[in-house]
Design a protein around this motif. Structure first.
Motif, PDB file in Angstrom:
ATOM      1  N   ALA A 139       0.832  -1.247   0.074  1.00  0.00           N
ATOM      2  CA  ALA A 139       0.006  -0.021   0.072  1.00  0.00           C
ATOM      3  C   ALA A 139       0.981   1.103   0.144  1.00  0.00           C
ATOM      4  O   ALA A 139       1.928   1.154   0.961  1.00  0.00           O
ATOM      5  N   LEU A 140       0.716   1.960  -0.899  1.00  0.00           N
ATOM      6  CA  LEU A 140       1.692   3.143  -1.217  1.00  0.00           C
ATOM      7  C   LEU A 140       1.097   4.563  -0.795  1.00  0.00           C
ATOM      8  O   LEU A 140      -0.018   4.912  -1.144  1.00  0.00           O
ATOM      9  N   PHE A 141       1.798   5.210   0.058  1.00  0.00           N
ATOM     10  CA  PHE A 141       1.075   6.461   0.434  1.00  0.00           C
ATOM     11  C   PHE A 141       1.577   7.641  -0.546  1.00  0.00           C
ATOM     12  O   PHE A 141       2.453   7.643  -1.229  1.00  0.00           O
ATOM     13  N   VAL A 142       0.586   8.545  -0.536  1.00  0.00           N
ATOM     14  CA  VAL A 142       0.676   9.750  -1.451  1.00  0.00           C
ATOM     15  C   VAL A 142       0.051  10.963  -0.807  1.00  0.00           C
ATOM     16  O   VAL A 142      -1.036  10.776  -0.329  1.00  0.00           O
ATOM     17  N   PRO A 143       0.611  12.012  -0.614  1.00  0.00           N
ATOM     18  CA  PRO A 143       0.419  13.170   0.125  1.00  0.00           C
ATOM     19  C   PRO A 143      -1.222  13.609  -0.666  1.00  0.00           C
ATOM     20  O   PRO A 143      -1.312  13.848  -2.007  1.00  0.00           O
ATOM     21  N   ALA A 144      -2.280  14.039   0.343  1.00  0.00           N
ATOM     22  CA  ALA A 144      -3.459  14.469  -0.155  1.00  0.00           C
ATOM     23  C   ALA A 144      -3.251  15.844  -0.721  1.00  0.00           C
ATOM     24  O   ALA A 144      -4.190  16.214  -1.811  1.00  0.00           O
ATOM     25  N   ASP A 145      -2.367  16.735  -0.488  1.00  0.00           N
ATOM     26  CA  ASP A 145      -2.070  17.682  -1.204  1.00  0.00           C
ATOM     27  C   ASP A 145      -1.354  17.877  -2.572  1.00  0.00           C
ATOM     28  O   ASP A 145      -0.967  18.882  -3.124  1.00  0.00           O
ATOM     29  N   ARG A 146      -1.086  16.639  -2.941  1.00  0.00           N
ATOM     30  CA  ARG A 146      -0.402  16.434  -4.421  1.00  0.00           C
ATOM     31  C   ARG A 146      -1.130  15.634  -5.303  1.00  0.00           C
ATOM     32  O   ARG A 146      -0.872  14.486  -5.557  1.00  0.00           O
ATOM     33  N   PRO A 147      -2.462  16.256  -5.774  1.00  0.00           N
ATOM     34  CA  PRO A 147      -3.253  15.400  -6.548  1.00  0.00           C
ATOM     35  C   PRO A 147      -2.711  14.900  -7.922  1.00  0.00           C
ATOM     36  O   PRO A 147      -3.017  13.805  -8.367  1.00  0.00           O
ATOM     37  N   GLU A 148      -1.375  15.621  -8.377  1.00  0.00           N
ATOM     38  CA  GLU A 148      -0.896  15.143  -9.715  1.00  0.00           C
ATOM     39  C   GLU A 148      -0.162  13.915  -9.494  1.00  0.00           C
ATOM     40  O   GLU A 148       0.033  13.171 -10.548  1.00  0.00           O
ATOM     41  N   ARG A 149       0.162  13.401  -8.318  1.00  0.00           N
ATOM     42  CA  ARG A 149       0.672  12.263  -7.930  1.00  0.00           C
ATOM     43  C   ARG A 149      -0.270  11.008  -7.635  1.00  0.00           C
ATOM     44  O   ARG A 149       0.362   9.782  -7.570  1.00  0.00           O
ATOM     45  N   PHE A 150      -1.588  11.199  -7.810  1.00  0.00           N
ATOM     46  CA  PHE A 150      -2.698  10.003  -7.379  1.00  0.00           C
ATOM     47  C   PHE A 150      -2.536   9.277  -8.490  1.00  0.00           C
ATOM     48  O   PHE A 150      -2.057   7.858  -8.133  1.00  0.00           O
ATOM     49  N   ALA A 151      -2.560   9.637  -9.641  1.00  0.00           N
ATOM     50  CA  ALA A 151      -2.674   8.453 -10.720  1.00  0.00           C
ATOM     51  C   ALA A 151      -1.141   7.796 -10.896  1.00  0.00           C
ATOM     52  O   ALA A 151      -0.869   6.643 -11.328  1.00  0.00           O
ATOM     53  N   LYS A 152      -0.215   8.511 -10.748  1.00  0.00           N
ATOM     54  CA  LYS A 152       1.323   7.952 -10.593  1.00  0.00           C
ATOM     55  C   LYS A 152       1.268   6.895  -9.407  1.00  0.00           C
ATOM     56  O   LYS A 152       2.115   5.919  -9.733  1.00  0.00           O
TER      57      LYS A 152
ATOM     58  N   LEU B 271      -3.965  12.286   4.761  1.00  0.00           N
ATOM     59  CA  LEU B 271      -4.348  13.577   5.093  1.00  0.00           C
ATOM     60  C   LEU B 271      -3.607  14.124   6.478  1.00  0.00           C
ATOM     61  O   LEU B 271      -3.597  15.080   6.750  1.00  0.00           O
ATOM     62  N   GLU B 272      -2.584  13.112   7.055  1.00  0.00           N
ATOM     63  CA  GLU B 272      -2.215  13.313   8.237  1.00  0.00           C
ATOM     64  C   GLU B 272      -0.681  13.799   7.995  1.00  0.00           C
ATOM     65  O   GLU B 272      -0.570  15.127   7.572  1.00  0.00           O
ATOM     66  N   ASP B 273       0.356  12.966   8.446  1.00  0.00           N
ATOM     67  CA  ASP B 273       1.706  13.259   8.333  1.00  0.00           C
ATOM     68  C   ASP B 273       2.101  13.904   7.099  1.00  0.00           C
ATOM     69  O   ASP B 273       3.224  14.601   7.359  1.00  0.00           O
ATOM     70  N   ALA B 274       1.659  13.588   6.151  1.00  0.00           N
ATOM     71  CA  ALA B 274       2.210  14.128   4.902  1.00  0.00           C
ATOM     72  C   ALA B 274       1.790  15.469   4.434  1.00  0.00           C
ATOM     73  O   ALA B 274       2.204  16.015   3.579  1.00  0.00           O
ATOM     74  N   VAL B 275       0.832  16.017   5.003  1.00  0.00           N
ATOM     75  CA  VAL B 275       0.481  17.413   4.871  1.00  0.00           C
ATOM     76  C   VAL B 275       0.635  18.181   6.107  1.00  0.00           C
ATOM     77  O   VAL B 275       0.374  18.079   6.935  1.00  0.00           O
ATOM     78  N   GLY B 276       1.175  19.418   5.850  1.00  0.00           N
ATOM     79  CA  GLY B 276       1.411  20.548   6.696  1.00  0.00           C
ATOM     80  C   GLY B 276       0.003  20.932   7.520  1.00  0.00           C
ATOM     81  O   GLY B 276      -1.073  21.201   6.648  1.00  0.00           O
ATOM     82  N   VAL B 277       0.260  21.571   8.573  1.00  0.00           N
ATOM     83  CA  VAL B 277      -0.923  22.020   9.177  1.00  0.00           C
ATOM     84  C   VAL B 277      -1.734  23.228   8.449  1.00  0.00           C
ATOM     85  O   VAL B 277      -2.864  22.956   8.228  1.00  0.00           O
ATOM     86  N   ALA B 278      -1.127  24.120   7.764  1.00  0.00           N
ATOM     87  CA  ALA B 278      -1.616  25.002   6.871  1.00  0.00           C
ATOM     88  C   ALA B 278      -2.396  24.714   5.608  1.00  0.00           C
ATOM     89  O   ALA B 278      -3.031  25.380   5.450  1.00  0.00           O
ATOM     90  N   HIS B 279      -2.125  23.280   5.266  1.00  0.00           N
ATOM     91  CA  HIS B 279      -2.551  22.893   3.908  1.00  0.00           C
ATOM     92  C   HIS B 279      -3.885  21.950   4.139  1.00  0.00           C
ATOM     93  O   HIS B 279      -4.245  21.167   3.255  1.00  0.00           O
ATOM     94  N   LYS B 280      -4.067  21.481   5.525  1.00  0.00           N
ATOM     95  CA  LYS B 280      -4.977  20.350   5.600  1.00  0.00           C
ATOM     96  C   LYS B 280      -6.279  20.496   5.212  1.00  0.00           C
ATOM     97  O   LYS B 280      -6.836  19.649   4.560  1.00  0.00           O
ATOM     98  N   THR B 281      -7.018  21.542   5.387  1.00  0.00           N
ATOM     99  CA  THR B 281      -8.116  21.943   4.691  1.00  0.00           C
ATOM    100  C   THR B 281      -8.391  21.968   3.327  1.00  0.00           C
ATOM    101  O   THR B 281      -8.915  21.148   2.681  1.00  0.00           O
ATOM    102  N   ALA B 282      -7.148  22.435   2.676  1.00  0.00           N
ATOM    103  CA  ALA B 282      -7.173  22.544   1.380  1.00  0.00           C
ATOM    104  C   ALA B 282      -6.866  21.083   0.594  1.00  0.00           C
ATOM    105  O   ALA B 282      -7.515  20.717  -0.426  1.00  0.00           O
ATOM    106  N   ALA B 283      -6.084  20.296   1.293  1.00  0.00           N
ATOM    107  CA  ALA B 283      -5.643  18.980   0.955  1.00  0.00           C
ATOM    108  C   ALA B 283      -6.953  18.213   0.818  1.00  0.00           C
ATOM    109  O   ALA B 283      -7.250  17.222   0.087  1.00  0.00           O
ATOM    110  N   ARG B 284      -7.936  18.344   1.975  1.00  0.00           N
ATOM    111  CA  ARG B 284      -9.168  17.404   1.723  1.00  0.00           C
ATOM    112  C   ARG B 284      -9.948  17.484   0.831  1.00  0.00           C
ATOM    113  O   ARG B 284     -10.379  16.654   0.084  1.00  0.00           O
TER     114      ARG B 284
END
Length: 271
Positions: A10-23, A36-49
Motif C-alpha cells: 500500500a503506497l502513501f501519497v500526500p493528499a495535497d499532491r493530486p498530480e501524484r495520485f494516478a502515478k 491527510l495526516e503526516d504528509a500534509v502540513g498544518v496550513a494545508h490540511k483543509t485545502a488538501a481534503r
C-alpha cells in the motif's frame, strides 16, 4: 459495512499532491493511501481534503485521516463518507470512545484499518482488534519508537510487532500491515525488512515510494524452495512421516498450505 480488500503493498501519497495520485496507482501497488495526516502540513490540511478523489484508479483507495482529538478529524470523516473509498486508516488508534464514535458516525459503512503507533495502542491491541469497526491492524513503527523513546530497530520493536500479530490472530483478522522503511533507494534493505515482517507473521507493508513496491512484494512472496517444499509436504498424505529426515505431521501441513495460499495471493496481486 463493506469488506476490506486483500492487499500486501500500500503506497502513501500526500493528499495535497493530486498530480501524484494516478502515478501512485501506476506503481502497481495493491492499494493507494491518500494521506491527510503526516504528509500534509498544518496550513494545508483543509485545502488538501478538497483534493481527495478516487476516480484516478479502479483499484483500492484508502484514506488516512487525522487522528481523533485533532481539529481536522471530524471533517475528515465527513469527507470520507462522501467518497468511494476501500477503507479508512486511523492513526494513533487506541481502544475506547474513538472507535465507538467512528462506528456510529457518517463513515461507519467503510472498513477501518487501525494504525497502532503508541504505547497505549500496543497495550490495548486485543481490544482494538476485537472492536466491530476494525477490519485490520497496522503498525506505525516510527511513531511508536518516538512515543516509547526507543530505537527504531528490529530488536527494540520485536515485542510490539509480535503483539499486533498475536492480537490479529486471536481476533480473526488478516495479518497486520507493517510500517515503512524510510530508506527509499535501498531496495535490498526494503526487501530484507519485508521478508523479516513476513517471517514474524505480518501480511504486508506500507510503501512511501514507488521504488519500494516490487521489493516489498518479493519480500512477502514465498521463495521457489518454499513452494517446492510445501508441495512435497502436501503430496505426502496424512499421518506422521519423514521427509529428508524431518518429521511431517498436521501442523507442518497447515504451514505448507499457508505457503501455497500466500503464493496464490501474490500471483493475484501481480496480475
Amino acid at each position: 459495512m463493506t469488506a476490506l480488500p486483500d492487499f500486501t503493498t500500500a503506497l502513501f501519497v500526500p493528499a495535497d499532491r493530486p498530480e501524484r495520485f494516478a502515478k501512485a496507482a501506476a506503481s502497481r501497488a495493491d492499494a493507494v493511501i491518500i494521506d491527510l495526516e503526516d504528509a500534509v502540513g498544518v496550513a494545508h490540511k483543509t485545502a488538501a481534503r478538497a483534493h481527495v478523489a478516487t476516480d484516478f484508479t479502479d483499484g483500492p483507495v484508502i484514506l488516512r485521516i487525522n487522528a481523533a482529538g485533532t481539529r481536522w478529524h471530524a471533517d475528515d470523516l465527513l469527507a470520507a463518507a462522501r467518497l468511494k473509498l476501500s477503507a479508512i486508516l486511523l492513526p494513533k488508534a487506541e481502544a475506547g470512545e474513538t472507535l465507538d464514535v467512528i462506528a456510529r458516525g457518517p463513515a461507519a459503512h467503510l472498513p477501518l484499518i487501525a494504525l497502532v503507533e503508541t504505547a497505549r495502542g500496543i497495550a490495548e491491541a486485543h481490544a482494538i482488534a476485537t472492536h466491530p469497526a476494525v477490519q485490520r491492524l497496522a503498525f506505525g513503527s516510527i511513531d511508536f519508537a518516538a512515543d516509547l523513546g526507543c530505537a527504531h530497530t528490529r530488536e527494540a520493536l520485536l515485542s510490539a510487532r509480535s503483539a499486533l500479530v498475536l492480537a490479529s490472530r486471536l481476533a480473526g483478522l488478516p495479518p497486520p500491515i507493517d510500517g515503512v522503511t524510510t530508506a527509499i533507494g535501498d531496495e535490498a534493505l526494503v526487501f530484507d525488512d519485508a521478508r523479516y515482517g513476513q517471517r514474524l507473521g505480518f501480511g504486508g507493508k506500507f510503501c512511501i515510494h514507488p521504488r519500494q513496491v516490487e521489493a516489498i512484494r518479493r519480500g512477502y512472496a514465498p521463495e521457489a524452495l518454499e513452494i517446492a517444499w510445501a508441495e512435497r509436504v502436501l503430496a505426502s498424505g496424512d499421518g506422521v512421516i519423514s521427509i529428508d529426515g524431518t518429521m511431517i505431521d498436521e501442523p507442518v501441513r497447515i504451514r505448507a498450505r499457508s505457503v501455497l495460499q500466500r503464493a496464490g495471493l501474490m500471483e493475484r496481486s501481480i496480475r
